[in-house]
Design a protein around this motif. Structure first.
Motif, PDB file in Angstrom:
ATOM      1  N   LEU A  77    -102.692  33.957 -21.329  1.00 31.22           N
ATOM      2  CA  LEU A  77    -102.232  33.100 -19.569  1.00 31.22           C
ATOM      3  C   LEU A  77    -101.210  34.049 -19.574  1.00 31.22           C
ATOM      4  CD1 LEU A  77    -102.969  30.024 -19.783  1.00 31.22           C
ATOM      5  CD2 LEU A  77    -104.416  31.565 -19.578  1.00 31.22           C
ATOM      6  N   SER A  78    -101.446  34.733 -18.477  1.00 32.77           N
ATOM      7  CA  SER A  78     -99.653  35.664 -18.243  1.00 32.77           C
ATOM      8  C   SER A  78     -98.761  34.884 -17.706  1.00 32.77           C
ATOM      9  CB  SER A  78    -100.343  36.525 -16.668  1.00 32.77           C
ATOM     10  OG  SER A  78    -100.571  35.283 -15.470  1.00 32.77           O
ATOM     11  N   GLU A  79     -98.669  34.335 -17.570  1.00 39.70           N
ATOM     12  CA  GLU A  79     -97.681  32.725 -17.202  1.00 39.70           C
ATOM     13  C   GLU A  79     -97.270  31.553 -17.665  1.00 39.70           C
ATOM     14  OE1 GLU A  79     -93.686  33.765 -14.133  1.00 39.70           O
ATOM     15  OE2 GLU A  79     -95.900  34.525 -13.050  1.00 39.70           O
ATOM     16  N   ILE A  80     -96.906  30.946 -18.672  1.00 38.92           N
ATOM     17  CA  ILE A  80     -96.739  29.723 -19.161  1.00 38.92           C
ATOM     18  C   ILE A  80     -96.051  29.430 -19.302  1.00 38.92           C
ATOM     19  CG2 ILE A  80     -97.529  27.969 -20.539  1.00 38.92           C
ATOM     20  CD1 ILE A  80    -100.056  29.906 -22.076  1.00 38.92           C
ATOM     21  N   LYS A  81     -95.157  28.897 -18.252  1.00 41.21           N
ATOM     22  CA  LYS A  81     -93.761  28.099 -17.506  1.00 41.21           C
ATOM     23  C   LYS A  81     -93.489  26.907 -18.106  1.00 41.21           C
ATOM     24  CE  LYS A  81     -92.438  32.500 -14.527  1.00 41.21           C
ATOM     25  NZ  LYS A  81     -91.821  32.594 -13.191  1.00 41.21           N
ATOM     26  N   LEU A 133    -106.027  28.420 -28.632  1.00 43.85           N
ATOM     27  CA  LEU A 133    -104.461  28.953 -28.799  1.00 43.85           C
ATOM     28  C   LEU A 133    -104.694  29.332 -27.496  1.00 43.85           C
ATOM     29  CD1 LEU A 133    -101.619  29.012 -29.796  1.00 43.85           C
ATOM     30  CD2 LEU A 133    -102.562  31.217 -30.680  1.00 43.85           C
ATOM     31  N   TYR A 134    -103.228  29.069 -26.067  1.00 38.05           N
ATOM     32  CA  TYR A 134    -103.087  29.449 -25.254  1.00 38.05           C
ATOM     33  C   TYR A 134    -101.630  29.737 -25.246  1.00 38.05           C
ATOM     34  CZ  TYR A 134    -107.567  27.573 -23.602  1.00 38.05           C
ATOM     35  OH  TYR A 134    -109.295  27.634 -23.040  1.00 38.05           O
ATOM     36  N   ARG A 135    -101.746  30.726 -25.266  1.00 39.42           N
ATOM     37  CA  ARG A 135    -100.341  31.705 -25.151  1.00 39.42           C
ATOM     38  C   ARG A 135     -99.919  32.529 -24.195  1.00 39.42           C
ATOM     39  NH1 ARG A 135     -99.911  37.444 -28.278  1.00 39.42           N
ATOM     40  NH2 ARG A 135     -99.129  37.239 -26.938  1.00 39.42           N
ATOM     41  N   SER A 136     -98.667  32.309 -24.084  1.00 37.56           N
ATOM     42  CA  SER A 136     -98.335  33.667 -23.040  1.00 37.56           C
ATOM     43  C   SER A 136     -98.411  34.888 -23.969  1.00 37.56           C
ATOM     44  CB  SER A 136     -96.458  33.425 -22.735  1.00 37.56           C
ATOM     45  OG  SER A 136     -95.780  33.612 -22.111  1.00 37.56           O
ATOM     46  N   ILE A 137     -97.909  36.323 -22.428  1.00 39.28           N
ATOM     47  CA  ILE A 137     -97.423  37.022 -23.010  1.00 39.28           C
ATOM     48  C   ILE A 137     -96.715  37.833 -23.842  1.00 39.28           C
ATOM     49  CG2 ILE A 137     -97.154  39.612 -22.334  1.00 39.28           C
ATOM     50  CD1 ILE A 137     -99.291  39.250 -19.896  1.00 39.28           C
ATOM     51  N   LEU A 138     -95.228  36.742 -23.297  1.00 37.05           N
ATOM     52  CA  LEU A 138     -94.187  36.545 -23.535  1.00 37.05           C
ATOM     53  C   LEU A 138     -93.891  35.417 -24.670  1.00 37.05           C
ATOM     54  CD1 LEU A 138     -92.604  36.701 -20.307  1.00 37.05           C
ATOM     55  CD2 LEU A 138     -92.665  38.928 -21.196  1.00 37.05           C
ATOM     56  N   ILE A 139     -94.333  35.552 -26.022  1.00 36.48           N
ATOM     57  CA  ILE A 139     -94.507  34.888 -27.096  1.00 36.48           C
ATOM     58  C   ILE A 139     -93.527  35.686 -28.624  1.00 36.48           C
ATOM     59  CG2 ILE A 139     -95.329  33.121 -26.654  1.00 36.48           C
ATOM     60  CD1 ILE A 139     -97.000  34.442 -29.061  1.00 36.48           C
ATOM     61  N   THR A 140     -92.442  35.919 -29.691  1.00 33.02           N
ATOM     62  CA  THR A 140     -91.951  36.338 -30.407  1.00 33.02           C
ATOM     63  C   THR A 140     -92.987  36.603 -31.652  1.00 33.02           C
ATOM     64  OG1 THR A 140     -91.634  34.622 -31.818  1.00 33.02           O
ATOM     65  CG2 THR A 140     -89.860  35.100 -30.077  1.00 33.02           C
ATOM     66  N   SER A 141     -92.388  38.114 -32.106  1.00 33.43           N
ATOM     67  CA  SER A 141     -93.204  39.010 -32.264  1.00 33.43           C
ATOM     68  C   SER A 141     -94.468  38.470 -34.029  1.00 33.43           C
ATOM     69  CB  SER A 141     -93.368  39.777 -32.998  1.00 33.43           C
ATOM     70  OG  SER A 141     -91.430  39.682 -33.600  1.00 33.43           O
ATOM     71  N   ALA A 142     -92.974  37.355 -34.164  1.00 35.03           N
ATOM     72  CA  ALA A 142     -93.334  37.007 -35.381  1.00 35.03           C
ATOM     73  C   ALA A 142     -94.419  35.585 -34.881  1.00 35.03           C
ATOM     74  CB  ALA A 142     -91.887  35.646 -35.955  1.00 35.03           C
ATOM     75  N   ALA A 143     -93.794  34.609 -33.732  1.00 36.49           N
ATOM     76  CA  ALA A 143     -95.101  33.793 -33.591  1.00 36.49           C
ATOM     77  C   ALA A 143     -96.911  34.693 -33.820  1.00 36.49           C
ATOM     78  CB  ALA A 143     -95.202  33.182 -32.402  1.00 36.49           C
ATOM     79  N   SER A 172     -95.500  28.378 -24.118  1.00 31.99           N
ATOM     80  CA  SER A 172     -95.235  29.057 -22.957  1.00 31.99           C
ATOM     81  C   SER A 172     -94.250  30.341 -23.414  1.00 31.99           C
ATOM     82  CB  SER A 172     -94.188  27.581 -22.299  1.00 31.99           C
ATOM     83  OG  SER A 172     -92.651  27.917 -23.420  1.00 31.99           O
ATOM     84  N   ASP A 173     -93.915  30.540 -22.102  1.00 32.12           N
ATOM     85  CA  ASP A 173     -92.719  31.851 -22.402  1.00 32.12           C
ATOM     86  C   ASP A 173     -91.730  31.474 -23.003  1.00 32.12           C
ATOM     87  OD1 ASP A 173     -94.150  32.915 -20.543  1.00 32.12           O
ATOM     88  OD2 ASP A 173     -93.485  33.480 -18.885  1.00 32.12           O
ATOM     89  N   ALA A 201     -97.451  21.102 -18.105  1.00 33.30           N
ATOM     90  CA  ALA A 201     -97.984  20.465 -17.622  1.00 33.30           C
ATOM     91  C   ALA A 201     -97.885  21.281 -16.253  1.00 33.30           C
ATOM     92  CB  ALA A 201     -97.976  19.164 -17.439  1.00 33.30           C
ATOM     93  N   GLU A 202     -96.865  21.538 -16.130  1.00 36.51           N
ATOM     94  CA  GLU A 202     -97.028  22.332 -14.358  1.00 36.51           C
ATOM     95  C   GLU A 202     -97.677  23.694 -13.708  1.00 36.51           C
ATOM     96  OE1 GLU A 202     -93.238  22.064 -13.060  1.00 36.51           O
ATOM     97  OE2 GLU A 202     -93.518  19.721 -13.502  1.00 36.51           O
ATOM     98  N   ILE A 203     -98.592  24.501 -15.603  1.00 37.30           N
ATOM     99  CA  ILE A 203     -99.152  25.651 -14.824  1.00 37.30           C
ATOM    100  C   ILE A 203    -100.280  25.345 -13.878  1.00 37.30           C
ATOM    101  CG2 ILE A 203     -97.985  26.501 -17.057  1.00 37.30           C
ATOM    102  CD1 ILE A 203    -100.665  26.157 -18.399  1.00 37.30           C
ATOM    103  N   PRO A 204    -101.107  26.562 -13.247  1.00 33.75           N
ATOM    104  CA  PRO A 204    -101.964  26.358 -12.775  1.00 33.75           C
ATOM    105  C   PRO A 204    -103.558  25.648 -13.468  1.00 33.75           C
ATOM    106  CG  PRO A 204    -100.922  27.864 -11.507  1.00 33.75           C
ATOM    107  CD  PRO A 204    -100.349  27.777 -13.119  1.00 33.75           C
TER     108      PRO A 204
END
Length: 130
Positions: free
Chosen positions: A39-43, A15-25, A63-64, A47-50
């Protein structure tokens, strides 16, 4: 709900997750024995994240904006929707709805409520506050 359905149907993926996900997730992912990489940012679109090319196929990416992708599926959204349809059929066989499935998920991992919070400070203490 979709995250829960995927976790029930796939026993092992990274699982690759953003820092900014809901507490339930977050609670849902913590209940499973997953290799969680933050990952610090997954916008969106994902498919466009580095880092996208370095993520192995079969990984779940969140993603975020809570967008999900199961990497390696040619049409990830169709796959994810097909999982919901399959789950709806299972629930119908149990004389339940997807809404009742959602309530079951909430009872398992807890309810959450989101709200915007705005804080402002003025003067010399502003830097110290933050």
């Amino acid at each position: 709900m979709l995250s829960s359905i995927l976790l029930e149907n796939h026993s092992d993926f990274d699982l690759y997750r953003s820092i900014l996900i809901t507490s339930a997730a977050d609670k849902l992912f913590e209940k499973r024995n997953l290799g969680i990489k933050i990952l610090s940012e997954i916008k969106s679109p994902i498919a466009e994240i580095p880092e996208y090319d370095n993520i192995p196929d079969g990984s779940l990416i969140v993603s975020d904006q809570q967008e999900l992708e199961l990497k390696g599926q040619r049409d990830s959204m169709s796959y994810l929707l097909s999982r919901i349809i399959d789950e709806a059929k299972k629930e119908a066989n149990r004389d339940r709805t997807l809404f009742e499935k959602l309530i079951e998920i909430y009872q398992t991992i807890g309810y959450q409520r989101e709200k915007l919070l705005s804080v402002s400070t003025e003067g010399a203490n502003q830097k110290q506050f933050f």
